[in-house]
Design a protein around this motif. Structure first.
Motif, PDB file in Angstrom:
ATOM      1  N   PHE A 132       0.781  -1.236   0.000  1.00  0.00           N
ATOM      2  CA  PHE A 132       0.000   0.000   0.000  1.00  0.00           C
ATOM      3  C   PHE A 132       0.812   1.286   0.000  1.00  0.00           C
ATOM      4  N   LEU A 133       1.995   1.281   0.573  1.00  0.00           N
ATOM      5  CA  LEU A 133       2.692   2.538   0.827  1.00  0.00           C
ATOM      6  C   LEU A 133       3.701   2.890  -0.250  1.00  0.00           C
ATOM      7  N   SER A 134       3.504   4.048  -0.862  1.00  0.00           N
ATOM      8  CA  SER A 134       4.544   4.671  -1.670  1.00  0.00           C
ATOM      9  C   SER A 134       5.214   5.731  -0.795  1.00  0.00           C
ATOM     10  N   LYS A 135       6.427   6.102  -1.150  1.00  0.00           N
ATOM     11  CA  LYS A 135       7.148   7.098  -0.362  1.00  0.00           C
ATOM     12  C   LYS A 135       6.317   8.373  -0.220  1.00  0.00           C
ATOM     13  N   LEU A 140      -2.315   5.776   9.088  1.00  0.00           N
ATOM     14  CA  LEU A 140      -2.943   6.198  10.338  1.00  0.00           C
ATOM     15  C   LEU A 140      -2.711   5.116  11.376  1.00  0.00           C
ATOM     16  N   VAL A 141      -2.121   5.491  12.505  1.00  0.00           N
ATOM     17  CA  VAL A 141      -1.782   4.521  13.553  1.00  0.00           C
ATOM     18  C   VAL A 141      -2.160   5.095  14.913  1.00  0.00           C
ATOM     19  N   GLY A 142      -2.220   4.224  15.906  1.00  0.00           N
ATOM     20  CA  GLY A 142      -2.480   4.674  17.263  1.00  0.00           C
ATOM     21  C   GLY A 142      -1.291   5.420  17.832  1.00  0.00           C
ATOM     22  N   GLU A 157       8.922   4.146   3.718  1.00  0.00           N
ATOM     23  CA  GLU A 157       9.085   5.604   3.807  1.00  0.00           C
ATOM     24  C   GLU A 157       7.768   6.379   3.870  1.00  0.00           C
ATOM     25  N   PRO A 158       6.876   5.974   4.785  1.00  0.00           N
ATOM     26  CA  PRO A 158       5.618   6.704   4.921  1.00  0.00           C
ATOM     27  C   PRO A 158       5.730   7.839   5.923  1.00  0.00           C
ATOM     28  N   GLY A 186       2.984  15.523  -3.117  1.00  0.00           N
ATOM     29  CA  GLY A 186       1.852  15.204  -2.259  1.00  0.00           C
ATOM     30  C   GLY A 186       1.864  13.759  -1.824  1.00  0.00           C
ATOM     31  N   GLY A 187       1.011  13.445  -0.878  1.00  0.00           N
ATOM     32  CA  GLY A 187       0.895  12.081  -0.392  1.00  0.00           C
ATOM     33  C   GLY A 187      -0.550  11.767  -0.075  1.00  0.00           C
ATOM     34  N   ARG A 188      -0.882  10.488   0.000  1.00  0.00           N
ATOM     35  CA  ARG A 188      -2.254  10.061   0.257  1.00  0.00           C
ATOM     36  C   ARG A 188      -2.312   9.214   1.515  1.00  0.00           C
ATOM     37  N   VAL A 189      -3.440   9.301   2.199  1.00  0.00           N
ATOM     38  CA  VAL A 189      -3.692   8.339   3.268  1.00  0.00           C
ATOM     39  C   VAL A 189      -4.003   6.993   2.610  1.00  0.00           C
ATOM     40  N   LYS A 190      -3.312   5.926   3.058  1.00  0.00           N
ATOM     41  CA  LYS A 190      -3.487   4.629   2.410  1.00  0.00           C
ATOM     42  C   LYS A 190      -4.206   3.614   3.285  1.00  0.00           C
ATOM     43  N   PHE A 191      -3.973   3.661   4.588  1.00  0.00           N
ATOM     44  CA  PHE A 191      -4.683   2.719   5.455  1.00  0.00           C
ATOM     45  C   PHE A 191      -4.687   3.206   6.890  1.00  0.00           C
TER      46      PHE A 191
END
Length: 424
Positions: A132-135, A140-142, A157-158, A186-191
């Motif tokens: 899922f993660l591109s640089k 989103l984490v706790g 590299e998120p 830019g970057g996107r929220v992935k999970f």
């Protein structure tokens, strides 16, 4: 000797060392850090240390005889060829079929095609980070969250943003923050990543309302949800809460319509050394993960999968009952000892299951300094909480594990730790 060889030899002689490896490493390697917990596990070999550091199961509770019989059975007769041979990347079919029944008991209707066996749930986290993660993307984490998840995701590299299920942040705020943090492109929220039951490190469980809020947010952002269920089976008190994947199925009508990826493990229930976990998700996700596994390690060890299947089929519920009774007594002993020995200004979680209690010290305290003092003067180990925060905050917190200490050791260890916290 050629001129080039002479030059190379002269350079080697004057440099005094071999190849400069770091300059060849990919940029992602800079984000790979040693786990504080892995280092602390070395303390378990020191007999005078009372350790509340390693979040590992008690080896005295492993069903060793059952595994001995299962391995012998797998290596005799018609099955021995399959046990020692290459196999399919999806995993041992009888084990996947058993997991279909297990997942159904949790409210997750699926087929074997929705399940892939992994080398522990840790491998699943690494694969999902890669998938899922591109640089520059955001996960989103706790706050705090499982250190192993941060390690798995860091290589890709998120950026990280704080998952607050019952907070008031809007989806657009998360989206805009991710875009700004992602740099020029830019970057996107992935999970969103969540350990919903008895989380490592806090021991806390997300209420059903919080789980539904995560699914609401994920739907608004059109992102995946990674459900880390490593401790889901270890409930000692309270009512069961449906897994995120079960709630997702309930609202979407079937697993193929869901966005939740369930990561399970036998490490905390049967045996961590065999490294058997699983992913349960919609088929398009499983198909991609299978391709990644083919490229990484072809398949998890068939012999181990066969042994897990045999032991789980013959006595999973009985094994669960045994370990839950032991861990519950140890949890209760630690909670009681904390109440007796910790000074004013210290608070802690009261988990309904799992292996951990999360302690919050006064704001000015430093867990790392406290650990150094505790080891020096009282020979008690724990994990400083800072390692579990993506931004390096939380210096005044610490994680205690009760799984591998007897009740007598817990009483003595917490009494000693209380002395350190009070300053002697």
């Amino acid at each position: 000797m050629s001129t080039l060889a002479q030059a190379a030899s002269a350079k080697s002689a004057t440099s005094g060392h071999g190849l400069d490896w770091p300059h060849l490493f990919a940029t992602r390697a800079e984000r790979m850090k040693a786990s504080e917990i892995r280092e602390l596990l070395k303390l378990l070999d020191q007999p005078d240390v009372i350790s509340f550091a390693g979040g590992i199961p008690d080896p005295a509770l492993f069903p060793a005889e059952a595994f001995g019989a299962a391995l012998t059975s797998a290596l005799t007769g018609d099955s021995r060829g399959a046990a020692l041979q290459y196999s399919v990347s999806e995993g041992y079919k009888p084990l996947r079929d058993w997991l279909v029944t297990r997942m159904a008991s949790l409210g997750v209707a699926c087929t074997a095609d929705n399940i892939m066996i992994t080398s522990g749930s840790q491998q699943a986290l690494d694969y999902l980070g890669k998938l899922f993660l591109s640089k520059g993307d955001t996960a989103l984490v706790g706050w705090p969250t499982y250190l192993g998840a941060l390690q798995a995701f860091n290589a890709y590299e998120p950026n990280y943003d704080r998952l607050t299920p019952l907070g008031n942040r809007s989806a657009s705020d998360y989206r805009e923050t991710a875009a700004a943090a992602g740099g020029p492109g830019g970057g996107r929220v992935k999970f969103a990543y969540a350990s919903a039951d008895f989380a490592n490190p806090t021991g806390e469980t997300l209420a059903e309302s919080a789980r539904k809020k995560i699914l609401d947010l994920a739907e608004e952002l059109d992102i995946a949800v990674i459900e880390d269920a490593a401790y889901q089976s270890l409930r000692y008190d309270g009512d069961e809460v449906p897994p995120l994947l079960a709630l997702d199925i309930e609202r979407t009508g079937g697993i193929e319509n869901t966005r939740t990826i369930y990561c399970g493990s036998f490490s905390k229930t049967l045996a961590p050394g065999l490294r058997v976990g699983w992913v349960c998700a919609a088929k398009p996700v499983i198909s991609k993960l299978v391709l990644m596994k083919q490229a990484a390690d072809l398949h998890s060890a068939t012999l181990n999968q066969m042994a897990i299947h045999k032991v789980a089929s013959d006595g999973f519920d009985a094994q669960l009952a045994k370990i839950k009774a032991t861990y519950m007594a140890r949890r209760d002993a630690m909670l009681a000892a904390l109440s007796r020995h910790m000074p004013e200004g210290v608070s802690w979680t009261k988990p309904d299951g799992g292996m951990f209690i999360w302690v919050t010290l006064p704001e000015a305290a430093d867990g790392a300094a406290l650990l150094a003092e505790s080891l020096k003067t009282e020979r008690v180990a724990f994990v400083p909480g800072k390692a579990f925060f993506a931004d390096g905050s939380g210096a005044n917190t610490l994680r205690l594990s009760f799984s591998c200490a007897s009740e007598a050791m817990i009483e003595e260890g917490i009494k000693r730790l209380g002395r350190v916290v009070r300053g002697g």
